[in-house]
Design a protein around this motif. Structure first.
Motif, PDB file in Angstrom:
ATOM      1  N   ARG A 196       0.799  -1.328  -0.147  1.00 41.16           N
ATOM      2  CA  ARG A 196       0.009  -0.091   0.041  1.00 41.16           C
ATOM      3  C   ARG A 196       0.861   1.312  -0.042  1.00 41.16           C
ATOM      4  O   ARG A 196       0.615   2.327  -0.582  1.00 41.16           O
ATOM      5  CB  ARG A 196      -0.934  -0.092   1.319  1.00 41.16           C
ATOM      6  CG  ARG A 196      -1.938   1.149   1.304  1.00 41.16           C
ATOM      7  CD  ARG A 196      -2.882   0.859   2.473  1.00 41.16           C
ATOM      8  NE  ARG A 196      -3.362  -0.193   2.742  1.00 41.16           N
ATOM      9  CZ  ARG A 196      -4.197  -0.927   2.135  1.00 41.16           C
ATOM     10  NH1 ARG A 196      -4.798  -0.318   1.282  1.00 41.16           N
ATOM     11  NH2 ARG A 196      -4.678  -2.144   2.500  1.00 41.16           N
ATOM     12  N   GLU A 197       1.936   1.188   1.047  1.00 42.48           N
ATOM     13  CA  GLU A 197       2.768   2.611   0.956  1.00 42.48           C
ATOM     14  C   GLU A 197       3.683   2.535  -0.222  1.00 42.48           C
ATOM     15  O   GLU A 197       3.783   3.677  -0.616  1.00 42.48           O
ATOM     16  CB  GLU A 197       3.747   2.222   2.300  1.00 42.48           C
ATOM     17  CG  GLU A 197       2.938   2.313   3.370  1.00 42.48           C
ATOM     18  CD  GLU A 197       3.795   1.926   4.720  1.00 42.48           C
ATOM     19  OE1 GLU A 197       5.175   2.231   4.456  1.00 42.48           O
ATOM     20  OE2 GLU A 197       3.345   1.824   6.011  1.00 42.48           O
ATOM     21  N   ALA A 198       3.958   1.554  -0.906  1.00 42.50           N
ATOM     22  CA  ALA A 198       4.960   1.439  -2.050  1.00 42.50           C
ATOM     23  C   ALA A 198       3.995   2.014  -3.304  1.00 42.50           C
ATOM     24  O   ALA A 198       4.890   2.782  -4.074  1.00 42.50           O
ATOM     25  CB  ALA A 198       5.535   0.235  -2.294  1.00 42.50           C
ATOM     26  N   GLN A 209      -3.154  -9.093  -2.229  1.00 41.88           N
ATOM     27  CA  GLN A 209      -2.928  -9.355  -0.896  1.00 41.88           C
ATOM     28  C   GLN A 209      -3.548  -7.738  -0.154  1.00 41.88           C
ATOM     29  O   GLN A 209      -3.721  -7.720   0.874  1.00 41.88           O
ATOM     30  CB  GLN A 209      -1.254  -9.188  -0.563  1.00 41.88           C
ATOM     31  CG  GLN A 209      -1.153  -9.075   1.039  1.00 41.88           C
ATOM     32  CD  GLN A 209       0.421  -9.394   1.284  1.00 41.88           C
ATOM     33  OE1 GLN A 209       1.443  -9.425   0.190  1.00 41.88           O
ATOM     34  NE2 GLN A 209       0.844  -9.684   2.410  1.00 41.88           N
ATOM     35  N   LEU A 210      -3.647  -6.803  -1.379  1.00 40.98           N
ATOM     36  CA  LEU A 210      -4.307  -5.622  -0.734  1.00 40.98           C
ATOM     37  C   LEU A 210      -5.646  -5.793  -0.747  1.00 40.98           C
ATOM     38  O   LEU A 210      -6.559  -4.761  -0.232  1.00 40.98           O
ATOM     39  CB  LEU A 210      -3.981  -4.573  -1.829  1.00 40.98           C
ATOM     40  CG  LEU A 210      -2.635  -3.902  -1.897  1.00 40.98           C
ATOM     41  CD1 LEU A 210      -2.218  -2.875  -2.864  1.00 40.98           C
ATOM     42  CD2 LEU A 210      -2.280  -3.291  -0.530  1.00 40.98           C
ATOM     43  N   GLY A 211      -6.462  -6.719  -1.106  1.00 42.85           N
ATOM     44  CA  GLY A 211      -7.898  -7.115  -1.090  1.00 42.85           C
ATOM     45  C   GLY A 211      -8.579  -6.946  -2.122  1.00 42.85           C
ATOM     46  O   GLY A 211     -10.023  -6.816  -2.155  1.00 42.85           O
ATOM     47  N   THR A 212      -7.974  -6.748  -3.344  1.00 44.60           N
ATOM     48  CA  THR A 212      -8.700  -6.448  -4.519  1.00 44.60           C
ATOM     49  C   THR A 212      -9.648  -7.810  -4.833  1.00 44.60           C
ATOM     50  O   THR A 212      -8.938  -8.858  -4.828  1.00 44.60           O
ATOM     51  CB  THR A 212      -7.748  -6.317  -5.741  1.00 44.60           C
ATOM     52  OG1 THR A 212      -6.830  -5.282  -5.649  1.00 44.60           O
ATOM     53  CG2 THR A 212      -8.372  -6.068  -7.073  1.00 44.60           C
ATOM     54  N   PRO A 213     -10.667  -7.724  -4.979  1.00 44.55           N
ATOM     55  CA  PRO A 213     -11.664  -8.882  -4.894  1.00 44.55           C
ATOM     56  C   PRO A 213     -11.699  -9.765  -6.070  1.00 44.55           C
ATOM     57  O   PRO A 213     -12.201 -10.772  -6.038  1.00 44.55           O
ATOM     58  CB  PRO A 213     -13.099  -8.137  -4.732  1.00 44.55           C
ATOM     59  CG  PRO A 213     -13.069  -6.855  -5.219  1.00 44.55           C
ATOM     60  CD  PRO A 213     -11.833  -6.336  -4.951  1.00 44.55           C
TER      61      PRO A 213
END
Length: 270
Positions: free
Chosen positions: A28-30, A102-106
Motif C-alpha cells: 500500500r505504501e509503495a 494481498q491488498l484485498g482487490t476482490p
C-alpha cells in the motif's frame, strides 16, 4: 517501517524479509494507494505486444496513471477503480496478482490468447477455464495442488456477458505451461489425451494466488494457435479468422470492465 541500506523493508530484528512474508501495508505504501481505494479488479493480459495492448486497453479508462511499479496502470471505468497490467508468463503475472490480491482487490481477471487442442475450435472462440492443470512452475509455492479452479460465480458472469456480446465461448479443462516454445508434438498429443482443451502461460498462477489470499479469479482467453492443425502465432490467419480474433479480443476487455463494475458494486454493498 524502517528501510535497510539495500532499500528493503526490515523486520523488528533488523533482518531482511522475504517478499512472501511482507504485509499488505508495504505494498500500500509503495504504490501510494489509500485504504479504501483498492481497485475493484486487476486485469492481467499475457502478450508479447505490450505497447500496443496497453495503449488500446488504457484508452477505455479515465484518470489513468502509472503506479510506482512499471506497467501497472490505475484508472477508472464507470467510476470503478481498475488496474491493468500487461504481464507475460507466470513468473511475471504472479507479481501484480500477489500485490493486489494481498491488498484485498476482490477480483483478478486474466485475459489474453491461448492455444487450443480442440480440432473443432475456431480462431476467436473464447475459452473459459473451469479447472486448470497447474504446471506453470509457480502455483505450488502458493499452496496449489495439481489443479486449480476458477471461481464458479465469476465464470458464469463472464460467460453470460460474452454471450450477450455474441462471442462464442467454451468452458474447458485448461493447462498453464511455463513456455510457449517448450511444447512438442508429443506433449500436445499427451495433453489432448488427458482431456486438456487449451493452453496458456498465466491462468493457473493467477488462480493460485487468488486462492492463497482469499479473493476470486476468472480467466477469458481468445483462441489463436490451433495446435492440432499445426498453426502457431507465426502462421498468418485467414481474413475471417483474423477478424474474429480481433473482435473477441476487444469484447473480452469490454467484459473484463463489466465484471470489474460488478465486483465494485458487490464490494460496496457488502
Amino acid at each position: 517501517m524502517p528501510i535497510s541500506r539495500a532499500g528493503f523493508p526490515e523486520t523488528k530484528k533488523g533482518s531482511l524479509m522475504a517478499i512472501l512474508d511482507y504485509s499488505g501495508e508495504i505494498w500500500r505504501e509503495a504504490l501510494g494507494i489509500p485504504r479504501g481505494r483498492e481497485p475493484a479488479a486487476l486485469i492481467l493480459e499475457g502478450t508479447w505486444w505490450r505497447e500496443t495492448a496497453t495503449g488500446n486497453r488504457l484508452s477505455k479508462l479515465s484518470d489513468v496513471r502509472e503506479l510506482a511499479f512499471p506497467d501497472m496502470f490505475a484508472g477508472s471505468w464507470n467510476d470503478v477503480d481498475v488496474v491493468y497490467c500487461c504481464a507475460y508468463g507466470a513468473a511475471r503475472a504472479v507479481e501484480p496478482a500477489h500485490i493486489f490480491a494481498q491488498l484485498g482487490t476482490p477480483l483478478l481477471i486474466q485475459i489474453g490468447t491461448c492455444g487450443t487442442l480442440d480440432p473443432q475450435a475456431s480462431s476467436g472462440k473464447v475459452i473459459l477455464p473451469e479447472s486448470c492443470a497447474a504446471r506453470d512452475g509457480v502455483s505450488q509455492h502458493y499452496g496449489a495442488g495439481q489443479t486449480v479452479r476458477m471461481d464458479a460465480h465469476w465464470l458464469e458472469r463472464a460467460e453470460r456477458h460474452l454471450n450477450g456480446h455474441a462471442v462464442e465461448t467454451q468452458r474447458a479443462y485448461h493447462l498453464t505451461w511455463p513456455s510457449l516454445f517448450a511444447q512438442s508434438d508429443d506433449m500436445c498429443d499427451g495433453w489432448a489425451a488427458e482431456g486438456l482443451l487449451s493452453i496458456d502461460m498465466e491462468t493457473s498462477t493467477v488462480a493460485a494466488v487468488a486462492d492463497y489470499f482469499g479473493v476470486k479469479a476468472v480467466s477469458m482467453l481468445t483462441v489463436w494457435d490451433a495446435l492440432p492443425h499445426g498453426r502457431t502465432f507465426l502462421d498468418p490467419l485467414e481474413p475471417d479468422d483474423a477478424a474474429r480474433l480481433k473482435r473477441s479480443n476487444q469484447k473480452v476487455f469490454d467484459v473484463a470492465l463489466e465484471l470489474a463494475e460488478e465486483a465494485g458494486k458487490a464490494r460496496s454493498e457488502a
